[in-house]
Scaffold this active site. Structure first.
Site, PDB file in Angstrom:
ATOM      1  N   GLU A 157     -17.330   3.890  14.754  1.00 57.90           N
ATOM      2  CA  GLU A 157     -16.033   3.695  15.399  1.00 57.90           C
ATOM      3  C   GLU A 157     -16.177   3.088  16.786  1.00 57.90           C
ATOM      4  OE1 GLU A 157     -13.265   3.674  14.043  1.00 57.90           O
ATOM      5  OE2 GLU A 157     -13.825   4.590  12.139  1.00 57.90           O
ATOM      6  N   CYS A 198      -1.642  -7.794  -2.973  1.00 58.76           N
ATOM      7  CA  CYS A 198      -1.166  -6.596  -2.276  1.00 58.76           C
ATOM      8  C   CYS A 198      -0.492  -5.621  -3.237  1.00 58.76           C
ATOM      9  CB  CYS A 198      -0.185  -6.974  -1.173  1.00 58.76           C
ATOM     10  SG  CYS A 198       0.427  -5.528  -0.270  1.00 58.76           S
ATOM     11  N   CYS A 233       7.501  -4.628   0.085  1.00 56.00           N
ATOM     12  CA  CYS A 233       7.248  -5.051   1.473  1.00 56.00           C
ATOM     13  C   CYS A 233       8.507  -5.659   2.091  1.00 56.00           C
ATOM     14  CB  CYS A 233       6.107  -6.061   1.512  1.00 56.00           C
ATOM     15  SG  CYS A 233       5.793  -6.720   3.172  1.00 56.00           S
ATOM     16  N   CYS A 279      -3.652  -7.663   4.025  1.00 57.55           N
ATOM     17  CA  CYS A 279      -2.521  -7.897   4.940  1.00 57.55           C
ATOM     18  C   CYS A 279      -3.073  -8.272   6.307  1.00 57.55           C
ATOM     19  CB  CYS A 279      -1.654  -6.636   5.019  1.00 57.55           C
ATOM     20  SG  CYS A 279      -0.049  -6.881   5.799  1.00 57.55           S
ATOM     21  N   TYR A 324      -6.906   6.504  19.056  1.00 66.57           N
ATOM     22  CA  TYR A 324      -7.309   6.018  17.743  1.00 66.57           C
ATOM     23  C   TYR A 324      -8.627   6.649  17.270  1.00 66.57           C
ATOM     24  CZ  TYR A 324      -9.879   3.456  14.354  1.00 66.57           C
ATOM     25  OH  TYR A 324     -10.656   3.184  13.270  1.00 66.57           O
ATOM     26  N   CYS A 363      -0.518 -11.895  -0.243  1.00 66.99           N
ATOM     27  CA  CYS A 363       0.428 -10.960  -0.843  1.00 66.99           C
ATOM     28  C   CYS A 363       0.205 -10.817  -2.356  1.00 66.99           C
ATOM     29  CB  CYS A 363       1.853 -11.401  -0.547  1.00 66.99           C
ATOM     30  SG  CYS A 363       2.215 -11.539   1.227  1.00 66.99           S
ATOM     31  N   ASP A 410      -4.508   2.097  13.955  1.00 70.05           N
ATOM     32  CA  ASP A 410      -5.260   0.980  14.522  1.00 70.05           C
ATOM     33  C   ASP A 410      -4.472  -0.308  14.312  1.00 70.05           C
ATOM     34  OD1 ASP A 410      -5.625   0.473  11.799  1.00 70.05           O
ATOM     35  OD2 ASP A 410      -7.457  -0.627  12.250  1.00 70.05           O
TER      36      ASP A 410
END
Length: 312
Positions: A57, A223, A229, A213, A140, A220, A158
């Site tokens: 991270e 997706c 969406c 995305c 975060y 898309c 995030d």
DNA sequence: TACGCGTGGGG
DNA sequence: TCCCCAAGCGT
């Protein structure tokens, strides 16, 4: 206190109901998609442990996965536990950080390892507030470590998740420049109730933003929630309003700091001022950059105009 | 809140 | 080429 009477759609109770219904439509498709398409990243494997998650991270703060991978592997091999890193000079962390960028992160990761060794018996804390108290860990990262390493239920917000929510839920191309209270509220409202599903959802919604995305050239057709969406259903309107804040252009102190630090990273003995002078011709900016590195603790000045990475 | 903070790859 | 972007944090 009576409920606000503005419009039925803006009352808090109504908003929560909408979020509940929306969440139910989003969770399963996104998590199922994640089951099939998640990348096999080393910090997602069980053997990574909380320390591996935490190291990843730090490194992933503003740095792409592809560049993190090799440094992560070397780092964990050299410092498999927080105490191993804590026993080193901070300059060694800066050196091992290599060219990942933003080297203050290396210093903070070292500082976090020291704090974990001193305050937590050498184990990465699982408590969100304890994580947040460590250097280099903000909103975060605290949520990410608690969720990914310990399976807890936190809104992990995030840039990827913010973009997915902006599009799928809010119906705009991009989230605001800075995270807003409304985004936090939405992220909490969309969090599945039970802990393991919430943790899965956090990872899955991030991965969707990272792989499908994306900021540019979103796909898309791949997706799992394209049908729901809001942005796509609205015809994918382009971002309007003020330009999104970019990073200030090169030629700044940042670039000079990078060049100075590169010299010190590659040197294994104190470096004379004259060697540093060669990296930038303009003396005022050069001096300001070096001063900044010293005051940040990334560079240690020695007598006789010598410099090195920090020993303490 | 807005800004400073590295580095490199891709469109 | 140039610009945009990449799992933010601290001040």
């Amino acid at each position: 206190m009576t409920a606000p009477t503005k419009s039925p759609h803006s009352s808090p109770a109504r908003a929560d109901a909408v979020a509940d219904a929306l969440g139910a439509d989003l969770h399963s498709p996104v998590i199922d998609w994640f089951d099939d398409h998640a990348r096999d990243l080393p910090w997602r494997r069980p053997e990574a442990g909380a320390w591996g998650v935490m190291v990843s991270e730090f490194m992933l703060q503003q740095t792409p996965v592809s560049r993190v991978l090799p440094v992560y592997e070397q780092w964990l091999a050299r410092w498999p536990r927080p105490a191993d890193l804590a026993a080193e000079a901070p300059g060694e962390a800066v050196r091992a950080w290599g060219r990942l960028g933003y080297p203050r992160r290396a210093l903070r990761l070292h500082g976090a390892a020291v704090a974990i060794t001193e305050r937590h018996g050498g184990g990465v804390p699982s408590d969100h507030a304890h994580l947040l108290a460590l250097p280099g860990i903000g909103e975060y990262t605290a949520a990410a470590v608690a969720s990914f390493a310990y399976g807890q239920r936190h809104a992990v917000l995030d840039t990827n998740v913010r973009r997915v929510f902006a599009r799928a839920v809010t119906g705009v191309q991009y989230p605001p420049n800075a995270t807003t209270a409304a985004e936090r509220k939405l992220a909490r409202a969309l969090l599945p109730d039970d802990e393991p599903t919430a943790a899965r959802w956090a990872a899955a919604s991030m991965e969707l933003g990272a792989l499908v995305c994306t900021a540019r050239n979103e796909t898309c057709v791949r997706c799992p929630i394209a049908a729901q969406c809001a942005w796509r259903l609205a015809g994918k309107p382009e971002h309007d309003g003020p330009p999104r804040r970019g990073q200030t252009y090169a030629g700044t102190d940042r670039q000079v700091r990078g060049k100075l630090l590169a010299v010190l990273r590659d040197a294994h003995a104190p470096v004379p001022q004259t060697a540093l002078d060669r990296v930038w011709h303009e003396p005022v900016q050069r001096a300001r950059a070096l001063d900044g590195l010293v005051s940040d603790g990334l560079v240690e000045p020695l007598p006789d105009g010598l410099y090195r990475l920090p020993l303490s």
